[in-house]
Design an enzyme around this catalytic site. Structure first.
Site, PDB file in Angstrom:
ATOM      1  N   GLY A 120       7.356 -50.900 -25.022  1.00 49.91           N
ATOM      2  CA  GLY A 120       7.727 -49.572 -24.088  1.00 49.91           C
ATOM      3  C   GLY A 120       9.322 -50.070 -23.643  1.00 49.91           C
ATOM      4  O   GLY A 120       9.178 -50.502 -22.572  1.00 49.91           O
ATOM      5  N   THR A 122      11.806 -47.071 -24.330  1.00 47.65           N
ATOM      6  CA  THR A 122      12.424 -45.542 -24.047  1.00 47.65           C
ATOM      7  C   THR A 122      11.645 -44.695 -23.431  1.00 47.65           C
ATOM      8  O   THR A 122      10.202 -44.961 -23.126  1.00 47.65           O
ATOM      9  CB  THR A 122      12.733 -45.048 -25.411  1.00 47.65           C
ATOM     10  OG1 THR A 122      12.998 -45.739 -26.382  1.00 47.65           O
ATOM     11  CG2 THR A 122      13.228 -43.648 -25.485  1.00 47.65           C
ATOM     12  N   GLU A 242      15.025 -57.016 -34.140  1.00 46.52           N
ATOM     13  CA  GLU A 242      14.460 -55.565 -34.789  1.00 46.52           C
ATOM     14  C   GLU A 242      15.522 -54.917 -35.600  1.00 46.52           C
ATOM     15  O   GLU A 242      15.189 -54.186 -36.410  1.00 46.52           O
ATOM     16  CB  GLU A 242      14.367 -54.937 -33.383  1.00 46.52           C
ATOM     17  CG  GLU A 242      13.649 -53.347 -33.838  1.00 46.52           C
ATOM     18  CD  GLU A 242      13.493 -52.498 -32.482  1.00 46.52           C
ATOM     19  OE1 GLU A 242      14.078 -52.861 -31.583  1.00 46.52           O
ATOM     20  OE2 GLU A 242      12.696 -51.626 -32.340  1.00 46.52           O
TER      21      GLU A 242
HETATM   22  C1  LIG Z   1       9.438 -42.080 -34.561  1.00 43.66           C
HETATM   23  C2  LIG Z   1       9.934 -42.806 -33.157  1.00 43.66           C
HETATM   24  C3  LIG Z   1       9.481 -43.986 -32.869  1.00 43.66           C
HETATM   25  C4  LIG Z   1       9.939 -44.736 -31.886  1.00 43.66           C
HETATM   26  N1  LIG Z   1       9.591 -45.968 -31.412  1.00 43.66           N
HETATM   27  C5  LIG Z   1       9.836 -46.635 -30.282  1.00 43.66           C
HETATM   28  C6  LIG Z   1       9.287 -47.531 -29.821  1.00 43.66           C
HETATM   29  O1  LIG Z   1       8.219 -48.151 -30.333  1.00 43.66           O
HETATM   30  N2  LIG Z   1       9.463 -48.038 -28.378  1.00 43.66           N
HETATM   31  C7  LIG Z   1      10.599 -47.503 -27.978  1.00 43.66           C
HETATM   32  O2  LIG Z   1      10.885 -48.028 -26.612  1.00 43.66           O
HETATM   33  N3  LIG Z   1      11.264 -46.356 -28.188  1.00 43.66           N
HETATM   34  C8  LIG Z   1      10.822 -45.935 -29.652  1.00 43.66           C
HETATM   35  N4  LIG Z   1      11.690 -44.991 -30.000  1.00 43.66           N
HETATM   36  C9  LIG Z   1      12.392 -44.377 -29.224  1.00 43.66           C
HETATM   37  C10 LIG Z   1      14.058 -44.473 -29.838  1.00 43.66           C
HETATM   38  O3  LIG Z   1      14.605 -45.903 -29.694  1.00 43.66           O
HETATM   39  C11 LIG Z   1      15.120 -43.367 -29.386  1.00 43.66           C
HETATM   40  O4  LIG Z   1      14.583 -42.173 -29.718  1.00 43.66           O
HETATM   41  C12 LIG Z   1      16.423 -43.789 -29.592  1.00 43.66           C
HETATM   42  O5  LIG Z   1      16.865 -44.936 -28.901  1.00 43.66           O
HETATM   43  C13 LIG Z   1      17.522 -42.431 -28.962  1.00 43.66           C
HETATM   44  O6  LIG Z   1      17.117 -42.248 -27.882  1.00 43.66           O
HETATM   45  P1  LIG Z   1      16.589 -40.604 -27.703  1.00 43.66           P
HETATM   46  O7  LIG Z   1      15.896 -40.218 -28.710  1.00 43.66           O
HETATM   47  O8  LIG Z   1      16.353 -40.642 -26.114  1.00 43.66           O
HETATM   48  O9  LIG Z   1      18.077 -39.982 -27.714  1.00 43.66           O
HETATM   49  P2  LIG Z   1      19.110 -39.679 -26.711  1.00 43.66           P
HETATM   50  O10 LIG Z   1      19.575 -40.892 -26.109  1.00 43.66           O
HETATM   51  O11 LIG Z   1      18.781 -38.456 -25.860  1.00 43.66           O
HETATM   52  O12 LIG Z   1      20.360 -39.232 -27.587  1.00 43.66           O
HETATM   53  C14 LIG Z   1      20.428 -38.214 -28.540  1.00 43.66           C
HETATM   54  C15 LIG Z   1      21.673 -37.895 -29.280  1.00 43.66           C
HETATM   55  O13 LIG Z   1      22.844 -38.203 -28.351  1.00 43.66           O
HETATM   56  C16 LIG Z   1      23.610 -39.191 -28.839  1.00 43.66           C
HETATM   57  N5  LIG Z   1      24.431 -39.784 -27.579  1.00 43.66           N
HETATM   58  C17 LIG Z   1      23.863 -39.995 -26.522  1.00 43.66           C
HETATM   59  N6  LIG Z   1      24.457 -40.530 -25.637  1.00 43.66           N
HETATM   60  C18 LIG Z   1      25.653 -40.728 -26.585  1.00 43.66           C
HETATM   61  C19 LIG Z   1      26.938 -41.381 -26.220  1.00 43.66           C
HETATM   62  N7  LIG Z   1      27.335 -41.827 -25.025  1.00 43.66           N
HETATM   63  N8  LIG Z   1      27.968 -40.961 -27.149  1.00 43.66           N
HETATM   64  C20 LIG Z   1      27.606 -40.703 -28.335  1.00 43.66           C
HETATM   65  N9  LIG Z   1      26.531 -40.128 -28.625  1.00 43.66           N
HETATM   66  C21 LIG Z   1      25.834 -40.196 -27.672  1.00 43.66           C
HETATM   67  C22 LIG Z   1      22.804 -40.020 -29.532  1.00 43.66           C
HETATM   68  O14 LIG Z   1      23.310 -40.909 -30.445  1.00 43.66           O
HETATM   69  C23 LIG Z   1      21.749 -39.236 -30.259  1.00 43.66           C
HETATM   70  O15 LIG Z   1      22.220 -38.846 -31.384  1.00 43.66           O
HETATM   71  C24 LIG Z   1      11.121 -44.111 -31.069  1.00 43.66           C
HETATM   72  C25 LIG Z   1      11.524 -43.050 -31.669  1.00 43.66           C
HETATM   73  C26 LIG Z   1      11.105 -42.473 -32.527  1.00 43.66           C
HETATM   74  C27 LIG Z   1      11.668 -40.925 -32.846  1.00 43.66           C
END
Ligand SMILES: Cc1cc2nc3c(=O)[nH]c(=O)nc-3n(C[C@H](O)[C@H](O)[C@H](O)COP(=O)(O)OP(=O)(O)OC[C@H]3O[C@@H](n4cnc5c(N)ncnc54)[C@H](O)[C@@H]3O)c2cc1C
Length: 384
Positions: A120, A122, A242
């Site tokens: 946990g 994100t 990871e």
């Molecule tokens: C199916 C699935 C399983 C997952 N499993 C886990 C889990 O088990 N545990 C866990 O903790 N998390 C998990 N995650 C979360 C995952 O790690 C995040 O989705 C990922 O890190 C991206 O974060 P976000 O979705 O909030 O995107 P955001 O942070 O909202 O970003 C959206 C887009 O904007 C871009 N962006 C944001 N800031 C910048 C910047 N400064 N410069 C350039 N581009 C930027 C990003 O690259 C991305 O393309 C999972 C996600 C999915 C979809």
């Protein structure tokens, strides 16, 4: 198993995976169901305890062997997402957990009696900006009170334990943004219904992911891993492991796509000749094969450096970047090679295509990797 060579491990994984062919995954995919039998088989064979030392009942293998396990799972058309977290989260517990925590949990995890599958980190409001997370852990005597919300906590419904990152010192009171976060090992069996709520999220592929809510969840003080306030530093090691393991899965996916596509291209005849005779079909496959081979070298290099105790921020990020892009390149080439048949469920390509897409977004998105390389490797000004 610690004496087995990587080649023997790969062979053993391939043999196990043959028991779980396409129809098994297709049926689960349709129902968004968890691959319980597959995970059970991997546990019994000792693969999910890969990194657990033998003194705790594990296989005592290194990251290279664990990467080989996950690569072969994916190269066989199976999906390690149902259980890979148990392997990569082990680093945090092994390096920073107390002797008491290790003695208590590791033998049970190694035997399969309990599962450590949920990570946990994100949160909905902070996303990639992990240091802005809002879930709090407040010490009150012999326990902590946890409040907040996580999103995309995969496998939470199929795990007994969760490794949780929460803020234990308010951001305004810390000297550095990276301080004040702590890692907890939460026994979800006790927490469910007593302050912990899990809600599944249906996604485009079968991933058993969830959102998780903490409302005055009381956990014992000894659930803290390592020192309070050092949690972010602890999980960085785990996150690098990871990235290497996910990259290995991408290499496996890439191999699977290329194998399917080349076999089909040799057989499928259109205009009186095999489609694989056309350079328009050959070149994308050759190019993606080269990209997969290069990514594979990057994975092997990062895993070997991790095992030597080196810090591998650069290597882990590069391996994950190259492998996630190479597998997607192979996925595209495979779909194009199969033409219309790529869209029929029975070939598993559309399923694998959906599964492979994730890894340019999670566990860290491509942009964030590029930003890391720019700032920490190329010494360019921080972009955010
Ligand atoms: C199916 C699935 C399983 C997952 N499993 C886990 C889990 O088990 N545990 C866990 O903790 N998390 C998990 N995650 C979360 C995952 O790690 C995040 O989705 C990922 O890190 C991206 O974060 P976000 O979705 O909030 O995107 P955001 O942070 O909202 O970003 C959206 C887009 O904007 C871009 N962006 C944001 N800031 C910048 C910047 N400064 N410069 C350039 N581009 C930027 C990003 O690259 C991305 O393309 C999972 C996600 C999915 C979809």
């Amino acid at each position: 198993m610690s004496t087995a060579s990587t080649a023997e491990i790969r062979e053993a994984v391939r043999t196990l995976c043959k028991r779980f062919p396409g129809p098994y995954w297709r049926a689960l995919d349709r129902d968004r169901a968890y691959p319980t039998q597959f995970v059970q088989a991997l546990t019994e064979a000792g693969f999910l305890g890969a990194l657990i030392p033998e003194e705790y009942g594990g296989s005592g293998l290194g990251l290279s062997a664990a990467a080989a396990v996950l690569e072969e799972i994916h190269a066989s058309g199976c999906n390690g997402a149902a259980c890979h977290a148990q392997i990569y989260m082990m680093g945090t517990l092994l390096r920073h957990g107390s002797d008491e925590q290790k003695r208590h949990w590791l033998p049970k995890i190694a035997s399969g009696e309990i599962r450590l599958q949920a990570f946990g980190v994100t949160e909905p409001t902070s996303g990639s900006d992990t240091l802005s997370l809002r879930t709090t852990g407040v010490r009150q005597g012999d326990h902590y009170l946890i409040n907040g919300q996580k999103i995309w906590t995969s496998r939470a419904e199929h795990s007994d334990l969760m490794l949780l990152l929460a803020r234990t010192t308010p951001l305004a009171e810390t000297a550095k943004r990276t301080d004040g976060l702590s890692v907890f090992l939460i026994d979800m069996r006790k927490a469910l219904g007593s302050g912990l709520t899990i809600r599944p999220i249906r996604t485009m592929m079968n991933h058993s992911t969830t959102e998780v809510f903490f409302e005055n969840l009381k956990i014992p003080a000894d659930a803290l891993v390592g020192e309070s306030g050092r949690g972010f530093h602890y999980i960085l090691d785990g996150m690098n492991a990871e990235r290497v393991l996910i990259a290995a899965e991408c290499v496996g996916d890439g191999r699977w796509f290329i194998e399917q596509a080349t076999a089909y291209a040799r057989e499928r005849r259109v205009f009186g000749r095999p489609i694989g005779q056309n350079q328009g079909i050959q070149f994308p496959l050759a190019r993606s094969y080269a990209a997969i081979r290069a990514a594979d070298l990057a994975v092997g290099h990062a895993a070997a450096r991790f095992e030597s105790g080196a810090r591998i921020g650069e290597e882990a990020n590069i391996a994950k970047l190259l492998a996630s892009e190479a597998s997607w390149q192979a996925a595209e080439a495979c779909v194009q090679t199969f033409g219309g048949f790529a869209f029929a469920e029975e070939y598993d390509i559309e399923r694998k295509y959906r599964e492979a897409r994730l890894y340019q977004v999670a566990p860290v998105s491509t942009n964030l990797i590029l930003a890391y390389i720019a700032e920490h490797v190329l010494d360019l000004p921080r972009a955010y």
